[in-house]
Design a protein around this motif. Structure first.
Motif, PDB file in Angstrom:
ATOM      1  N   UNK A  62     -13.250  29.215  19.418  1.00  0.00           N
ATOM      2  CA  UNK A  62     -12.689  27.952  18.918  1.00  0.00           C
ATOM      3  C   UNK A  62     -11.566  28.196  17.921  1.00  0.00           C
ATOM      4  N   UNK A  63     -10.689  27.207  17.804  1.00  0.00           N
ATOM      5  CA  UNK A  63      -9.660  27.196  16.761  1.00  0.00           C
ATOM      6  C   UNK A  63     -10.260  26.494  15.544  1.00  0.00           C
ATOM      7  N   UNK A  64     -10.498  27.241  14.483  1.00  0.00           N
ATOM      8  CA  UNK A  64     -11.219  26.698  13.345  1.00  0.00           C
ATOM      9  C   UNK A  64     -10.309  26.179  12.243  1.00  0.00           C
ATOM     10  N   UNK A  65     -10.739  25.061  11.656  1.00  0.00           N
ATOM     11  CA  UNK A  65     -10.175  24.571  10.395  1.00  0.00           C
ATOM     12  C   UNK A  65     -11.349  24.543   9.425  1.00  0.00           C
ATOM     13  N   UNK A  66     -11.354  25.472   8.486  1.00  0.00           N
ATOM     14  CA  UNK A  66     -12.460  25.628   7.553  1.00  0.00           C
ATOM     15  C   UNK A  66     -12.177  24.844   6.278  1.00  0.00           C
ATOM     16  N   UNK A  76     -11.341  34.243   1.722  1.00  0.00           N
ATOM     17  CA  UNK A  76     -12.188  35.418   1.958  1.00  0.00           C
ATOM     18  C   UNK A  76     -12.898  35.304   3.307  1.00  0.00           C
ATOM     19  N   UNK A  77     -13.410  34.117   3.627  1.00  0.00           N
ATOM     20  CA  UNK A  77     -14.078  33.901   4.908  1.00  0.00           C
ATOM     21  C   UNK A  77     -13.104  34.078   6.065  1.00  0.00           C
ATOM     22  N   UNK A  78     -11.889  33.585   5.895  1.00  0.00           N
ATOM     23  CA  UNK A  78     -10.868  33.741   6.938  1.00  0.00           C
ATOM     24  C   UNK A  78     -10.584  35.204   7.218  1.00  0.00           C
ATOM     25  N   UNK A  79     -10.463  35.996   6.154  1.00  0.00           N
ATOM     26  CA  UNK A  79     -10.225  37.439   6.329  1.00  0.00           C
ATOM     27  C   UNK A  79     -11.412  38.107   7.012  1.00  0.00           C
ATOM     28  N   UNK A  80     -12.610  37.697   6.641  1.00  0.00           N
ATOM     29  CA  UNK A  80     -13.808  38.275   7.246  1.00  0.00           C
ATOM     30  C   UNK A  80     -13.878  37.972   8.742  1.00  0.00           C
ATOM     31  N   UNK A  90      -9.441  37.859  21.456  1.00  0.00           N
ATOM     32  CA  UNK A  90      -9.926  36.696  22.198  1.00  0.00           C
ATOM     33  C   UNK A  90     -10.222  35.496  21.308  1.00  0.00           C
ATOM     34  N   UNK A  91      -9.878  35.561  20.038  1.00  0.00           N
ATOM     35  CA  UNK A  91     -10.119  34.454  19.132  1.00  0.00           C
ATOM     36  C   UNK A  91      -8.841  34.060  18.406  1.00  0.00           C
ATOM     37  N   UNK A  92      -8.915  32.938  17.699  1.00  0.00           N
ATOM     38  CA  UNK A  92      -7.778  32.418  16.956  1.00  0.00           C
ATOM     39  C   UNK A  92      -8.029  32.590  15.456  1.00  0.00           C
ATOM     40  N   UNK A  93      -6.985  32.868  14.707  1.00  0.00           N
ATOM     41  CA  UNK A  93      -7.130  33.020  13.271  1.00  0.00           C
ATOM     42  C   UNK A  93      -7.418  31.651  12.652  1.00  0.00           C
ATOM     43  N   UNK A  94      -8.498  31.527  11.887  1.00  0.00           N
ATOM     44  CA  UNK A  94      -8.856  30.238  11.284  1.00  0.00           C
ATOM     45  C   UNK A  94      -7.833  29.791  10.243  1.00  0.00           C
ATOM     46  N   UNK A  95      -7.689  28.485  10.113  1.00  0.00           N
ATOM     47  CA  UNK A  95      -6.879  27.892   9.059  1.00  0.00           C
ATOM     48  C   UNK A  95      -7.812  27.218   8.057  1.00  0.00           C
ATOM     49  N   UNK A  96      -7.316  26.929   6.873  1.00  0.00           N
ATOM     50  CA  UNK A  96      -8.167  26.366   5.829  1.00  0.00           C
ATOM     51  C   UNK A  96      -7.535  25.133   5.197  1.00  0.00           C
ATOM     52  N   UNK A  97      -8.385  24.209   4.787  1.00  0.00           N
ATOM     53  CA  UNK A  97      -7.961  23.028   4.027  1.00  0.00           C
ATOM     54  C   UNK A  97      -8.978  22.837   2.906  1.00  0.00           C
ATOM     55  N   UNK A  98      -8.525  22.985   1.661  1.00  0.00           N
ATOM     56  CA  UNK A  98      -9.419  22.868   0.509  1.00  0.00           C
ATOM     57  C   UNK A  98      -9.355  21.452  -0.069  1.00  0.00           C
ATOM     58  N   UNK A  99     -10.530  20.836  -0.240  1.00  0.00           N
ATOM     59  CA  UNK A  99     -10.612  19.525  -0.880  1.00  0.00           C
ATOM     60  C   UNK A  99     -12.057  19.269  -1.275  1.00  0.00           C
ATOM     61  N   UNK A 100     -12.260  18.249  -2.092  1.00  0.00           N
ATOM     62  CA  UNK A 100     -13.592  17.931  -2.605  1.00  0.00           C
ATOM     63  C   UNK A 100     -14.071  16.619  -1.996  1.00  0.00           C
ATOM     64  N   UNK A 101     -15.164  16.663  -1.245  1.00  0.00           N
ATOM     65  CA  UNK A 101     -15.707  15.449  -0.632  1.00  0.00           C
ATOM     66  C   UNK A 101     -16.156  14.426  -1.670  1.00  0.00           C
ATOM     67  N   UNK A 102     -16.414  14.894  -2.895  1.00  0.00           N
ATOM     68  CA  UNK A 102     -16.850  13.971  -3.948  1.00  0.00           C
ATOM     69  C   UNK A 102     -15.693  13.156  -4.506  1.00  0.00           C
ATOM     70  N   UNK A 112      -5.050  14.400   6.790  1.00  0.00           N
ATOM     71  CA  UNK A 112      -3.680  14.579   7.289  1.00  0.00           C
ATOM     72  C   UNK A 112      -3.344  16.056   7.431  1.00  0.00           C
ATOM     73  N   UNK A 113      -3.757  16.873   6.454  1.00  0.00           N
ATOM     74  CA  UNK A 113      -3.501  18.320   6.529  1.00  0.00           C
ATOM     75  C   UNK A 113      -4.292  18.961   7.661  1.00  0.00           C
ATOM     76  N   UNK A 114      -5.519  18.476   7.868  1.00  0.00           N
ATOM     77  CA  UNK A 114      -6.341  18.994   8.970  1.00  0.00           C
ATOM     78  C   UNK A 114      -5.659  18.742  10.316  1.00  0.00           C
ATOM     79  N   UNK A 115      -5.132  17.537  10.500  1.00  0.00           N
ATOM     80  CA  UNK A 115      -4.466  17.200  11.758  1.00  0.00           C
ATOM     81  C   UNK A 115      -3.177  17.990  11.945  1.00  0.00           C
ATOM     82  N   UNK A 116      -2.543  18.365  10.843  1.00  0.00           N
ATOM     83  CA  UNK A 116      -1.313  19.156  10.932  1.00  0.00           C
ATOM     84  C   UNK A 116      -1.575  20.590  11.385  1.00  0.00           C
ATOM     85  N   UNK A 117      -2.795  21.074  11.201  1.00  0.00           N
ATOM     86  CA  UNK A 117      -3.109  22.469  11.526  1.00  0.00           C
ATOM     87  C   UNK A 117      -2.882  22.777  13.002  1.00  0.00           C
ATOM     88  N   UNK A 118      -3.479  21.989  13.885  1.00  0.00           N
ATOM     89  CA  UNK A 118      -3.350  22.222  15.325  1.00  0.00           C
ATOM     90  C   UNK A 118      -2.902  20.976  16.085  1.00  0.00           C
TER      91      UNK A 118
END
Length: 259
Positions: A62-66, A76-80, A90-102, A112-118
């Motif tokens: 899968x193409x991940x947005x973490x 760190x997780x992306x590098x791992x 056979x895999x795709x490099x994950x992308x990241x979006x940092x935010x606080x659900x609270x 909006x940033x998540x949708x911009x990823x892929x």
């Protein structure tokens, strides 16, 4: 005549089994292909079940947005994941979006940033959440509000923000992850459930169950051992017995505190 009839019946049976086997094989291949290159968003991805889900979906192609609050932990997780054996070609490099659900104000920009990823989202895994252990009398309302903000309102807001793009594409899969204790009443879990991973399934095992459920597009899956599973049925079929057992358990758990 009987021999010929039996042979014909056996041939029909074997032929039917062959068709069924072929159908199952095609279904398995279709389910496996469903996740390959699918855009999967995982909240709370930096620890526990979210981290294991990231590994499982990444290995599936899968193409991940973490997503999470901690930028460093996400990187760190992306590098791992990028260095894992599953990533070899056979895999795709994950992308990241940092935010606080609270933080309600952060969710729309994050979507909006998540949708911009892929460009779109195929699968949203609402995994992020916090736990709390305490009695109703001792739990402050501020705790209830924070738990609801992170565990309910935040995921709902994120889902609503991403839903229009799914509707436009006429394609999308939304996964809501919660403790099995959300289906039953457990003593001293007034605001939300305490995490007892030592007594239950490991995050890695549950992540594989989540992956399988998404592949098969199941509507509702309970991942639990025998006792919690029986408790769910008991709560539905014999609520008086269930609440009597829970009351007894509550009294036993309170005794050391008062002794």
């Amino acid at each position: 005549m009987d021999y010929i009839t039996s042979t014909a019946a056996l041939s029909l049976l074997l032929g039917g089994l062959g068709v069924f086997g072929l159908f199952r094989l095609l279904q398995w291949m279709r389910m496996k292909a469903y996740l390959r290159s699918a855009v999967v968003v995982i909240t709370g991805a930096t620890s526990g079940l979210g981290r294991e889900c990231a590994k499982a979906f990444h290995a599936a192609g899968a193409k991940l947005v973490l997503c999470g609050r901690n930028v460093e932990a996400l990187e760190e997780l992306t590098r791992e994941l990028a260095a894992s054996p599953a990533s070899q070609g056979k895999t795709h490099r994950p992308l990241t979006v940092a935010f606080d659900l609270a933080d309600p104000e952060s969710i729309a920009p994050a979507a909006a940033r998540i949708l911009q990823c892929f460009g779109h989202v195929d699968i949203l895994v609402n995994n992020a959440g916090i736990s709390y252990r305490g009695t109703i009398a001792d739990t402050k309302v501020d705790v209830d509000r924070r738990v609801m903000e992170i565990n309910y309102f935040g995921p709902v807001a994120l889902t609503k923000a991403l839903l229009p793009s799914m509707v436009t594409r006429r394609q999308g899969h939304i996964v809501a992850i919660s403790s099995v204790q959300g289906k039953i009443s457990i003593p001293f879990r007034s605001a939300y459930m305490d995490k007892n991973t030592a007594q239950g399934r490991s995050p890695a095992e549950v992540a594989q169950e989540v992956l399988a459920a998404v592949r098969k597009k199941k509507k509702d899956v309970v991942v639990a051992d025998l006792v919690p599973s029986l408790a769910i049925y008991l709560r539905t079929l014999a609520p008086r017995v269930f609440f009597s057992i829970m009351a007894s358990r509550a009294r036993k758990e309170r005794k050391p505190k008062n002794s």
